[in-house]
Write an enzyme that holds these catalytic residues in place. Sequence first.
Site, PDB file in Angstrom:
ATOM      1  N   VAL A 165     -18.744 -23.232  29.905  1.00 46.67           N
ATOM      2  CA  VAL A 165     -18.975 -24.304  28.940  1.00 46.67           C
ATOM      3  C   VAL A 165     -17.666 -24.713  28.272  1.00 46.67           C
ATOM      4  O   VAL A 165     -17.419 -25.912  28.060  1.00 46.67           O
ATOM      5  CB  VAL A 165     -20.028 -23.881  27.895  1.00 46.67           C
ATOM      6  CG1 VAL A 165     -20.312 -25.035  26.944  1.00 46.67           C
ATOM      7  CG2 VAL A 165     -21.303 -23.434  28.582  1.00 46.67           C
ATOM      8  N   ASP A 166     -16.830 -23.760  27.925  1.00 41.51           N
ATOM      9  CA  ASP A 166     -15.516 -24.100  27.379  1.00 41.51           C
ATOM     10  C   ASP A 166     -14.757 -25.005  28.347  1.00 41.51           C
ATOM     11  O   ASP A 166     -14.133 -25.997  27.938  1.00 41.51           O
ATOM     12  CB  ASP A 166     -14.693 -22.834  27.132  1.00 41.51           C
ATOM     13  CG  ASP A 166     -15.055 -22.128  25.842  1.00 41.51           C
ATOM     14  OD1 ASP A 166     -15.617 -22.779  24.941  1.00 41.51           O
ATOM     15  OD2 ASP A 166     -14.773 -20.920  25.725  1.00 41.51           O
ATOM     16  N   THR A 167     -14.782 -24.647  29.623  1.00 42.29           N
ATOM     17  CA  THR A 167     -14.067 -25.431  30.631  1.00 42.29           C
ATOM     18  C   THR A 167     -14.656 -26.827  30.757  1.00 42.29           C
ATOM     19  O   THR A 167     -13.922 -27.827  30.844  1.00 42.29           O
ATOM     20  CB  THR A 167     -14.117 -24.705  31.986  1.00 42.29           C
ATOM     21  OG1 THR A 167     -13.541 -23.412  31.851  1.00 42.29           O
ATOM     22  CG2 THR A 167     -13.370 -25.483  33.054  1.00 42.29           C
ATOM     23  N   ALA A 170     -13.591 -28.868  27.730  1.00 43.30           N
ATOM     24  CA  ALA A 170     -12.186 -29.265  27.844  1.00 43.30           C
ATOM     25  C   ALA A 170     -12.030 -30.442  28.795  1.00 43.30           C
ATOM     26  O   ALA A 170     -11.317 -31.415  28.498  1.00 43.30           O
ATOM     27  CB  ALA A 170     -11.342 -28.082  28.316  1.00 43.30           C
TER      28      ALA A 170
END
Length: 397
Positions: A165-167, A170
């Site tokens: 999810v972070d990726t 981003a």
Amino acid sequence: MTAAGPLAGIRVLDLGQYIAGPSAAQSLSDLGANVIKVESLTGDQTRGIGAFGDSMMRAFNRDKRSVALDLAHETGNAIMHRLLEDADVLIQNFRVGSAERLGLGADELMERYPGLIYASITGFGTRGPSKARPGLDIAAQAEFGMMHTTGVADGEPQRVGFHAVDTAAANALVTGILAALFTRTTTGRGTHVETSLMESALAVQAAAWGEFTVTGVAPRRKGNGQPYAAPAADTFEASDGTIVISAYTPQKWSALCTLIGRPDMIDDPRFVDNPARVANRPAMVAAINEAFVDRTRDQAVELLLEAGIVAGAVRSFDEIAKDKDVLASGVLVDVAGPDGSSFTSPGLPFTLDGRRRTTSTSAPKLGQHTSSLLADLGFSPAEIDDLIASRVVVATN
């Protein structure tokens, strides 16, 4: 892509922590932007959590310059505004309200710097009841479906094995920033680009969401294999590990059965179509598996590919690091460490005219460029020494 990169001349202030914000800034850096990592006096929080944090710092802060400021101090805040005067993009993933308390909220800064592109990532968005809730990748995986659908059917929910999810957040932010930079070329004005872990988690599961809306049945974890097709992402054991096969169309199923010497399975009532194969998946897997237990993964995959069947070997990172296709692609960037060592890190996952940056320098030490950046802003050596002594800034050689 020129040696300088298509974003040469663009200055980015990266106030991000952990992964999502710094990763977005890293992509802009790889495209040629000049990225300044603005840290607190204690630094990005990844700096204090050992090897786990060091891996994040290495991966998402290459080629950046670090300045460490006390943004709550009047002088430190003023230095931040000096940096903003020449900035094109500001990235932050603070909790909702934190930037505003520092006088660094989107509305205030975009009014003062009308050409600024203000890019922010939150956990749960800024419009709903959870807007003030802190967000981390694992919470988003749990709250928005990923853990519910990952794992074996009778086992516990599992997180995806990386910060998915972070990726995704981003990448979403970078897309918005690039769109805003393009828009600014005609309007001259900046844009507030905003995403959240929540929105990004849902976006990358669009196909699963489509299944839900079409069938009315919420997806559930069931291990490998697709819920409505087989074999589709099903795994089989070779002599030295695991392979994955997808052959769920009538043509591919017939080709697979012929390949393994089981043409009788084509019209077997248990396997005659996708609903039947899904219902009888264990028997199907057992029958197919017999064909590969005496072959290596590479032998099995080669045989399947020759028959036009989608297949792949399940491989570990140490195997991937030696993969000829990976090495030929240039996606692994050679990073020069501060002590003369070197390592590789995945870079941009695309090329421009066949080119991309293939070398890089390692993440900066906390405040490594504080003194030089302050000098660029017009501070004298004596003034810089005073700022260091009064703990408005941290400078590291």
